[in-house]
Design a protein around this motif. Sequence first.
Motif, short mmCIF file in Angstrom:
data_model
loop_
_atom_site.label_atom_id
_atom_site.label_comp_id
_atom_site.label_asym_id
_atom_site.label_seq_id
_atom_site.Cartn_x
_atom_site.Cartn_y
_atom_site.Cartn_z
N HIS A 3 0.77 -1.33 -0.05
CA HIS A 3 -0.09 -0.13 0.10
C HIS A 3 0.90 1.29 -0.01
CE1 HIS A 3 -3.91 -1.74 0.33
NE2 HIS A 3 -3.38 -2.55 1.36
N TRP A 4 2.00 1.17 0.83
CA TRP A 4 2.65 2.66 0.93
C TRP A 4 3.22 2.78 -0.61
CZ3 TRP A 4 7.92 2.79 -0.20
CH2 TRP A 4 8.68 1.42 -0.33
N GLN A 5 3.73 1.85 -1.37
CA GLN A 5 4.19 2.04 -2.65
C GLN A 5 3.28 2.93 -3.66
OE1 GLN A 5 5.50 -2.02 -3.42
NE2 GLN A 5 7.70 -1.54 -2.97
N TRP A 7 0.74 4.73 -2.45
CA TRP A 7 0.50 6.18 -2.16
C TRP A 7 1.61 6.92 -2.65
CZ3 TRP A 7 -3.76 7.90 -0.49
CH2 TRP A 7 -4.64 6.97 0.28
N SER A 36 -0.29 9.57 3.90
CA SER A 36 -0.79 8.30 3.90
C SER A 36 0.11 7.34 3.76
CB SER A 36 -2.00 8.13 2.63
OG SER A 36 -2.84 9.11 3.22
N GLY A 37 1.08 7.39 2.80
CA GLY A 37 2.04 6.46 2.59
C GLY A 37 3.03 6.28 3.71
N ALA A 40 1.08 3.90 6.06
CA ALA A 40 1.02 2.54 5.45
C ALA A 40 2.48 2.04 5.85
CB ALA A 40 0.86 2.48 3.94
N VAL A 41 3.37 2.71 5.97
CA VAL A 41 4.69 1.98 6.27
C VAL A 41 4.57 1.55 7.68
CG1 VAL A 41 7.20 2.72 6.81
CG2 VAL A 41 6.13 3.47 4.75
N GLN A 49 -5.42 5.05 6.90
CA GLN A 49 -4.83 5.52 5.75
C GLN A 49 -5.68 6.66 4.97
OE1 GLN A 49 -2.74 2.61 3.10
NE2 GLN A 49 -2.22 1.27 4.83
#
Length: 75
Positions: A3-5, A7, A36-37, A40-41, A49
């Motif tokens: 997910h972080w990628q 974002w 938000s990224g 997520a991290v 998020q």
Amino acid sequence: MEHWQYWIITGIILFAIEIYTPGFVLASFGIACMFSGLAAVFGLSLSVQLSVFAAGSIFVFVTIRPFVQKFLYSG
């Protein structure tokens, strides 16, 4: 991909598109995507998020965007 990628990629795309649009609107959303990224991290849920994205968007629109607008249109 995680997910972080998604974002971060979305934020970078919004920054790139902002080059062609006035008003610092898309860059504001890009900054919120970066927030938000970061959430997520740390492994927070998708609902958190999205809440961080909404809060980050509001924060940037209320605090940073007026200063950028004043700087860009100070003529």
